[in-house]
Every structure is written in structure tokens, then in C-alpha cells.
Motif scaffolding. Structure first.
Motif, short mmCIF file in Angstrom:
data_model
loop_
_atom_site.label_atom_id
_atom_site.label_comp_id
_atom_site.label_asym_id
_atom_site.label_seq_id
_atom_site.Cartn_x
_atom_site.Cartn_y
_atom_site.Cartn_z
N ASN A 89 -0.06 -7.95 -0.75
CA ASN A 89 -1.37 -7.66 -0.15
C ASN A 89 -1.79 -6.20 -0.26
OD1 ASN A 89 -1.67 -10.41 0.87
ND2 ASN A 89 -0.07 -9.84 2.33
N ASP A 104 -4.07 -3.27 -1.47
CA ASP A 104 -5.52 -3.39 -1.67
C ASP A 104 -5.96 -3.16 -3.12
OD1 ASP A 104 -6.04 -3.84 1.10
OD2 ASP A 104 -5.61 -1.72 1.46
N ARG A 105 -5.33 -2.19 -3.78
CA ARG A 105 -5.84 -1.82 -5.09
C ARG A 105 -4.76 -1.93 -6.16
NH1 ARG A 105 -8.47 3.94 -3.84
NH2 ARG A 105 -6.24 4.32 -3.51
N ASN A 120 0.81 -1.22 0.00
CA ASN A 120 0.00 0.00 0.00
C ASN A 120 0.84 1.27 0.00
OD1 ASN A 120 -2.64 -0.94 -0.18
ND2 ASN A 120 -2.83 -1.25 2.02
N LYS A 168 -0.91 -11.61 -3.56
CA LYS A 168 -2.14 -11.39 -2.81
C LYS A 168 -3.04 -12.60 -2.97
CE LYS A 168 -5.89 -8.10 -2.03
NZ LYS A 168 -6.55 -6.87 -2.47
N ALA A 198 -6.06 3.05 1.94
CA ALA A 198 -6.10 2.00 2.96
C ALA A 198 -4.80 1.82 3.70
CB ALA A 198 -6.49 0.68 2.30
#
Length: 881
Positions: A467, A469-470, A438, A494, A868
Motif C-alpha cells: 500500500n 502511495d507512489r 512508504n 496494493k 505521504a
């Protein structure tokens, strides 16, 4: 701890012994100076009379625990050797006392205890009348003792008892009250045969040097008010221990001075008096405070406190204590002085003195319980304070050793510099691993571009995004890796387990087989072109497994919050890392670090069970017999945490992770093994400061609770002993002094930056304490990445991160106000307790200050944070790339 490796010479031993003996001499001189005998006039005559309470050390009328007839008889035999008269306070509970007193030739002024209990008052009066009629050695009686002062009886009620006693008895009748009560209620004098006054200048707040004059002045006032009435001093004395009251300080020397002078004056003026009192009465502490237990000429164990002639020794055991302190300190001092003979003389003298001072404080603390009558609550407090004082001494000695080595070292023994060899042709292949989650893509791309500019012929870069998020966050990073060519490989994972360690282990599994060295950088670091070329030569030593550079920062100069955090970090890398490096015990950091690949793989890679995988790896490599090199040369700069929330979160993670390491590897650190003594020392004491933060939180909560007890239950709680409070305040002051001086000598910053760094450091105390305490009882905690920048719309609330600190600071400040209202500023113990509460509030106030600075600091243009990014990473299920 390891020190100089060459064997000490005879001259070295002699020099060490000379310094140690000098410290021992200073110790003995200090004890002697603090316990100088006091010369006061001798008294060789009898004592005019004793006020006698019958209770032994562990007895109390409040609990119905009374002495036996044999115990009373032994008391009277002792008192008869010093006086022919005693005064008592009650009759119903000691009916045999007049008979026993007569057997020892003692005249008796018998008392009847009157209070709010009407049935008890009737029983006391009846017992007094019966005893006076049966025993001719009862020459007079006292009906009631300070009953008006306590508010138990009104003057009219007391007069009723006095009149009844006078009608039934043929001996003189009086009641006992302080001098001012007689002057306020002169009508009492018409109902007594003589006036009994209490003259206790301690309770007037009079210093002992003026106490005799005060006694005589009050005595003359009463005589003038009641001409023709005999005046008897029913209580006169000075306490030997307890709390200071205004300007009056209890002490053995003060009591000896007061009584010897009073006895002489009383004889010259023909005063009729009773000394307050014969024996210490510990049970009185519940009603009168700590000082109430210490008015006796004899202890509660029936031992004399001081002689009535010759010099007065405040502590007869001081020499034994001084010698014990010398014995405790000598071997550690000698060992230090020989092992660290390379330190400058002033440094050796300073630390030898610190060891000796710590030993003296330890011996003195152990002796404190023998100077007081401690109840169960006192013992409970002592059980907490003594271990805490041991911890304080250990922390202070560890801080003192760092201070001495950093200030008075003749030069770092393991000082390493960049090793540039322009003729070198065999360059080991380096695989650089960059894990991100992130992260703002612009920030990561800046790091990649700096790596692409490295002046080094043989390296690769593996970027592992785990991992995130986007996709729009990591896709630009992937694209930039493709643009930079085949040296740069990108992997998006992820879900993937193991936090940062899991990502680094994945990178290790994808590393080029040619790689001999693994480099790790954080995603926000911009590295120097010569990073690898300048440091790779240190791996020519086959024992070296780690080459570490300091964490350094950029873009902090114009932001007040980032500036104070930058200088707070600098302290560790300019002071602590050098101190640890002297014994090959540095903390490995997860950025700007180079690791030999083979031992990294052989010892198990990165620890996915631990949220400080970098520090854990360093310890594991040391335990495997490898060595580290610390090069204090900036080779890359990253970003400081974006705000106080991120700053606290990072330090909580470090503290919790340290406890994970300690719990997993405590056997390595506490038992002989591959780790050297110096390495074990640093990996244990290096966390002492954080344990001090945990203790600070525990004792803050206890101090708040104790203050509530003082205010709500004063009969059960008393102000802590000044003997314990002074060392605690000294500890606070010493740590602050060490830190400031070290910064001024070793860290190239201004006075303002030094003080702001101190505020930043103190502001982290609560986060560290929570991390330590949670880490001691919990094995796992999610890895939370440290936000280095935030989008303004996702910035946390300014004070959300310091709610607990605000609550604790408020509670402590209210506690200070409560103590001030209840006790004022006339009591030394109250002032010391308020100072302790104020000192305890500093870390919490510092946290609030950091939050305010963070909230209002002007931001420079830095990369923005994905939405996030502030969320902690929960462990995802295992998966594949």
C-alpha cells in the motif's frame, strides 16, 4: 512467578522465616514509634464547663435534622458526670433543654443564635427570654455567637439585641466573640454584664506547646481592656483532627496536652471557662473546614477521645492495625523469600520490607475512614483513592521486584549468548521477511545491502511493499532486489489488508518450502554479518520457537532528540527484557527476531486484527507451550523515530495494541493454563506502568476539577487529606528512584543521558494514557508506521503533537497558583496538594521539552521520507498482489 526449581531445604525455610520475622519486628517497631504514648500532666478534677451543641453524628441545623429529646437527655446525663455547667448556642430549636439540664443538676448559660435572618433572630430572642424566666438553672445568657466575626450583624445591630435582652431579663447578659473583636469594638462592653471571649489558639496558628501561654496572654489583654467587667472564656480548646493551620497541628495528643494543662492553670487562676466543645459536630465542616468537626472531648458517637489522666495514646488501635499488617504481609514475604533465595541478602531484606510496608499502608488506608466523619463527597473521593492506592501498591511492588532482581541478582539464570559453532555443517534454511510501507528507498536499500552481506549459506529475503502511495518510492527497492540476485524476491501489494501483519502473512505464503526459520527485520535496520550464524544454534532446542535480539539504534550520537530516545529504548532491553526473560516471558519484537516456522504457521500466523502483531505472536507461542531465548547482543541497528510526533505515535500504537491483546487473551492471563505463573505475571504486570500512565491522566483531570471546586465552592470542597497525599508523593519518588538507580547500574550511559532518557519516558505518558484508555473501549485502530526520517517541508508543526499536554500543564500550573493565592504556604495540606499538582505536571512539561529538543535538534544526513509517510494506514479493501 517461577523461581528456583530445586526444592528448598530446611535451612532455606529457616532463613526465609528469620528475614520475615525481622520485617515483622520492624513493622511493629515502626507502628509503636509512630504511636508512642504522650506523657502530660493528669487532671483528676471536674471540667469547668462544656460548650454544648446538641446535634448527633448525622444531624445538622443547616438541613433541619434535629435530635430527639431522648438523645439530648442522654447527652446531658453523660456531661453531668464530668461537669456541673454547660453553655448552649440556640434556644428556639431546643426548648426542652433547660428542663432536661435541671434534671441532671446542670447550670446553664443559655444562648440565642443571631444571624442575618431577622425573623429567626426575633424567635431566638423570644425563646431565650421565655426559657430564662421559666428555668432558674439558667444563670446567665449569651445573645449572639460570633455574629460580628461572621459579618452577620454590625456592632450597632448587635447592641440593639443586647439592650433588649437586658431590659427583659434579670440574669447577666453577654455576647460571645473572639478576643480581638472585643478589642476592636470596645463599645460592646458597655452593653453587657460580662465579657464572653473565645480563645482558640489553633486559629492563631500557634503550636500546641505555646498555646496555653497564648490563651493567658489574650485573656489578660481583655481583662486589662475592660477592668471591672467579669471575663468568661466561652470557648477554649484544641482540635483532635483536621488540617494543619500555619504552625498549629490538630491531634488527639495535642488536645489532651492542651486541655490537661489548661484545666490546671484555670483552677490555679480561678478562670471561668467552657471547653470547646462537648461532642464533635461533623456538620460544622461545611463552614469551618475539615477541622470544624473535631473539637469535642467526645466523638460524635459519644465516645471519649482520651482520658484526662495517664499517658495519652494517639491511636488506641495501633497494635491491632500493626498485627493486621503483619498478618497480611507474612505469607507473601515468606513465599518470596523461599522462591527467590538466590537473591543477595540485602535484596531479600529490601523486598521483604517493601511487602511489609505495602501491607502496612493498605491496613492504614482501610482504617482512615474510621478516623474521620466523611460526607458523600468524601466517600466519593475515597472510592476513587482507595482503588488507586491499591493499584499504586501493585505497581510499586512490581517495580520493586524488577529493581531487586536487577540490582541484587547473583546472575541471570536464563542468560543466553551468541552460539557460534565453527564445525557446524547443517544450517537450517532461513527466510527473512521485510515489510515496508512508504519507506525511503535509500533506507530500505541499506537494509537489503546488509542482508546481502550475511555470512550464512542458506537464506532468502522476501520484501513485501504494501500500500505504498507512489511507484517511484518502491520501484528503486524492486530494482535493487533484482540486482542482488535470486535470493531476493520483491512483491508490491496494493491494495492489501491487515497492515504489517497482512504483509508478513503474504510473505509467509511465498516462503521457500525448505525454510525452517523465519527472520523478521524492520526496513531501517542494518544487520551484522553473523546475525544468523550466531543465533541459529539456539533452535537446536526443539522447544525454542523465538530467538530475539535487542532493538538497537544508529545515527543518534550527534542528534539531541535521537540520543535521548535511544537511551530510553535501551532501558527496556537492558533491564526489562532480562527481568522478563528469567521467567521465559519476553516481549517479542517485530525486528531482529527469528521464529521457528512450524509453530508460527500452526498457531495461525501473524494476527491481522492487532496492531502489535509481534507481541501478540510471542504470547500466542508461549501459550502453545513454546519457549523463547533472549540474546542481549546487538545484531543490527535501526533508526530512532524522526521526531516527537513519530515517537508518540509509536508508543500510542504499542499501548493500544497491548489493550487489544489483553482484551482478546485475558483468559489466558487470568486463569491456569499452558502459560506459567511467571509468564502470566509478566504479561499482566508488564503493563502496570502503562496503566499507571492512564491513571495519571484520570487523576490529573480529577485534580484539576477538585481544585476548581476548592476555589469556586470552598463550602463543598476541602483540601484532600494529607494521609492520602503523602503516599502518592512517596509513589512518585520511589518510581523515580528505582528508575534512576536501575539506569545507573544496568545501562551504560552518562548521568546526563540517564536524566534525558527519564524526560523522554515521562514525555510519552499522555500518549500511553490515551492508547490505554482508547484500547479499553475500542477494538480497532489503524496501524500507523513510525517515521524514521522526514523531508523538512513535510515535518509536522513543532507543537502540534503536544497541544493536549500544553493544555494540561497550563491547567495544573494555574491550579497551583490558585491554591497558593487561596491558601498560601502555611497549610501542610495546601503545600502537599501543590506538590501533587506539580508532580502531575511533570509528564506534560516533559512532553513539551521533548518537542522543543526534537524541533531544534541538528539532523545528521539520513534518508528522506516520502511525502505521504506520516499518514496513518486506513484498512484498505482486500485484494491480491
Amino acid at each position: 512467578m517461577t523461581a528456583q526449581t530445586e526444592s528448598p531445604t530446611r535451612r532455606d525455610w529457616l532463613a526465609a522465616a528469620a528475614i520475615a520475622l525481622l520485617a515483622l519486628a520492624a513493622n511493629l517497631a515502626g507502628w509503636q514509634l509512630a504511636h508512642r504514648p504522650v506523657d502530660v500532666p493528669d487532671w483528676n478534677g471536674p471540667v469547668g464547663g462544656f460548650a454544648y451543641s446538641i446535634f448527633q453524628r448525622d444531624q445538622s441545623p443547616l438541613e433541619g435534622r434535629l435530635p430527639s429529646e431522648a438523645e439530648i437527655d442522654a447527652d446531658l446525663a453523660l456531661l453531668a458526670r464530668h461537669s456541673s455547667r454547660i453553655r448552649t448556642y440556640a434556644s428556639a430549636e431546643q426548648p426542652a433543654l433547660p428542663r432536661l439540664a435541671r434534671a441532671h443538676g446542670l447550670e446553664l448559660t443559655a444562648g440565642a443564635w443571631l444571624d442575618r435572618r431577622r425573623e429567626n433572630n426575633e424567635a431566638e430572642l423570644a425563646a431565650l427570654v421565655s426559657a430564662a424566666r421559666q428555668h432558674d438553672n439558667i444563670r446567665r445568657v449569651v445573645v449572639g455567637n460570633e455574629a460580628i466575626l461572621r459579618g452577620d450583624l454590625t456592632p450597632t445591630e448587635l447592641i440593639g439585641y443586647l439592650d433588649r435582652a437586658r431590659r427583659q431579663l434579670d440574669v447577666p447578659v453577654s455576647t460571645a466573640e473572639p478576643w480581638h473583636v472585643w478589642l476592636k469594638h470596645p463599645e460592646l462592653a458597655r452593653h453587657v454584664d460580662y465579657v464572653t471571649i473565645h480563645l482558640l489558639p489553633y486559629w492563631e496558628g500557634i503550636p500546641v506547646g505555646r498555646a496555653i501561654d497564648d490563651v493567658l496572654r489574650r485573656y489578660d489583654q481583655v481583662r486589662a481592656a475592660f477592668p471591672g467587667k467579669p471575663v468568661v472564656i466561652g470557648e477554649v480548646g484544641w482540635p483532635t483532627n483536621g488540617d494543619r493551620f500555619k504552625r498549629a497541628r490538630p491531634s488527639t495528643a495535642g488536645a489532651a496536652e492542651f486541655l490537661r494543662r489548661f484545666f490546671a492553670v484555670a483552677e490555679a487562676r480561678g478562670l471561668d471557662y467552657y471547653v470547646m466543645e462537648a461532642f464533635d459536630q461533623p456538620w460544622k465542616e461545611a463552614g469551618e473546614g475539615r477541622v470544624g468537626a473535631y473539637w469535642g472531648l467526645f466523638t460524635a458517637d459519644r465516645e471519649p477521645k482520651f482520658a484526662l489522666s495517664g499517658p495519652v495514646q494517639p491511636d488506641p488501635d495501633w497494635l491491632a492495625k500493626a498485627l493486621a499488617a503483619s498478618a497480611v504481609a507474612f505469607v507473601p514475604m515468606l513465599a518470596f523469600l523461599v522462591a527467590f533465595r538466590r537473591f543477595r541478602l540485602v535484596g531479600r531484606l529490601f523486598f521483604a520490607g517493601l511487602i511489609q510496608g505495602a501491607a502496612a499502608l493498605l491496613v492504614w488506608s482501610i482504617g482512615v475512614p474510621f478516623d474521620y466523619y466523611l460526607d458523600p463527597l468524601d466517600w466519593a473521593m475515597l472510592a476513587l483513592l482507595l482503588p488507586a492506592q491499591l493499584a499504586i501498591l501493585a505497581i510499586l511492588l512490581a517495580n520493586g521486584f524488577e529493581f531487586v532482581e536487577a540490582i541484587w541478582n547473583r546472575g541471570w539464570q536464563r542468560h543466553a549468548t551468541p552460539r557460534v559453532d565453527p564445525d557446524r555443517t547443517d544450517w537450517p534454511f532461513v527466510s527473512i521477511h521485510l515489510a515496508c510501507h512508504n519507506e525511503p528507498p535509500e533506507m530500505v536499500i541499506a537494509t537489503l545491502d546488509s542482508l546481502a552481506r550475511l555470512d550464512y549459506p542458506a537464506f532468502e529475503v522476501i520484501v513485501v511493499d504494501n500500500n505504498t502511495d507512489r511507484e517511484e518510492t518502491w520501484k528503486p527497492v524492486e530494482a535493487r532486489c533484482a540486482e542482488l540476485g535470486p535470493r531476493f524476491r520483491f512483491f508490491a501489494l496494493k491494495p492489501w489488508p491487515g497492515f504489517k501483519a497482512g504483509a508478513l502473512n503474504f510473505a509467509l505464503s511465498r516462503t521457500d518450502p525448505r525454510a525452517e526459520v523465519i527472520g523478521v527485520v524492520d526496513a531501517d535496520y542494518v544487520v551484522e554479518r553473523d546475525w544468523l550464524r550466531a543465533l541459529i544454534g539456539h533452535f537446536d532446542d526443539p522447544k525454542v520457537a523465538i530467538v530475539q535480539c535487542p532493538q538497537a539504534h544508529r545515527d543518534w550520537e550527534s542528534n539531541a532528540f535521537r540520543r535521548m530516545t535511544n537511551w530510553e529504548y535501551e532501558g527496556f532491553f537492558r533491564i526489562g527484557m532480562h527481568h522478563r526473560n528469567e521467567r521465559d516471558a519476553i516481549i517479542q519484537h517485530g525486528t531482529m527476531t527469528l521464529i521457528r516456522r512450524r509453530p508460527l504457521a500452526a498457531t495461525g500466523g501473524w494476527a491481522e486484527w492487532c496492531i502489535v502483531e509481534d507481541a501478540e505472536l510471542g504470547l500466542r507461542l508461549f501459550n502453545a507451550g513454546h519457549s523463547a531465548v533472549y540474546v542481549d547482543h546487538v545484531m543490527g541497528r535501526g533508526l530512532t523515530p524522526a521526531d516527537f510526533t513519530a515517537y508518540k505515535s509509536q508508543r500510542f500504537r504499542w499501548a493500544f495494541g497491548a489493550m487489544q491483546v489483553l482484551r482478546r487473551h485475558w483468559r489466558w492471563l487470568t486463569r491456569p493454563g499452558p502459560l506459567t505463573g511467571g509468564q502470566r505475571y509478566h504479561f499482566l504486570t508488564g503493563w502496570f506502568g502503562w496503566f499507571a500512565d492512564a491513571l495519571h491522566l484520570v487523576f490529573t483531570l480529577l485534580a484539576i476539577a477538585w481544585t476548581l471546586g476548592l476555589l469556586l465552592r470552598p463550602e463543598a470542597f476541602s483540601l484532600p487529606l494529607q494521609l492520602f497525599l503523602v503516599p502518592v508523593l512517596g509513589f512518585f519518588a520511589a518510581r523515580a528512584l528505582f528508575g534512576i538507580v536501575l539506569y545507573r547500574v544496568r545501562v551504560p550511559c552518562s548521568w546526563g543521558d540517564t536524566l534525558r532518557a527519564a524526560v523522554a519516558s515521562m514525555g510519552l505518558s499522555h500518549a500511553i494514557a490515551r492508547g490505554i484508555l482508547k484500547g479499553l473501549v475500542t477494538a480497532e485502530h489503524p496501524f500507523t508506521r513510525t517515521a524514521k526520517s522526514r523531508r523538512l517541508r513535510f515535518r509536522p508543526g513543532a507543537f502540534a503533537a503536544v497541544r493536549e499536554e500544553i493544555l494540561l500543564a497550563t491547567a495544573l500550573l494555574l491550579a497551583i497558583v490558585g491554591v497558593w493565592v487561596e491558601f498560601g504556604t502555611s497549610s501542610l495540606e495546601a503545600n502537599l496538594w501543590m506538590a501533587i499538582l506539580a508532580a502531575q505536571s511533570l509528564p506534560y512539561l516533559s512532553a513539551v521539552a521533548c518537542t522543543v529538543v526534537s524541533a531544534f535538534a541538528g539532523e545528521r544526513a539520513v534518508a528522506q521520507e516520502p511525502a505521504a509517510a506520516a499518514q496513518p494506514l486506513a484498512p484498505p479493501p482486500a485484494g491480491t498482489a
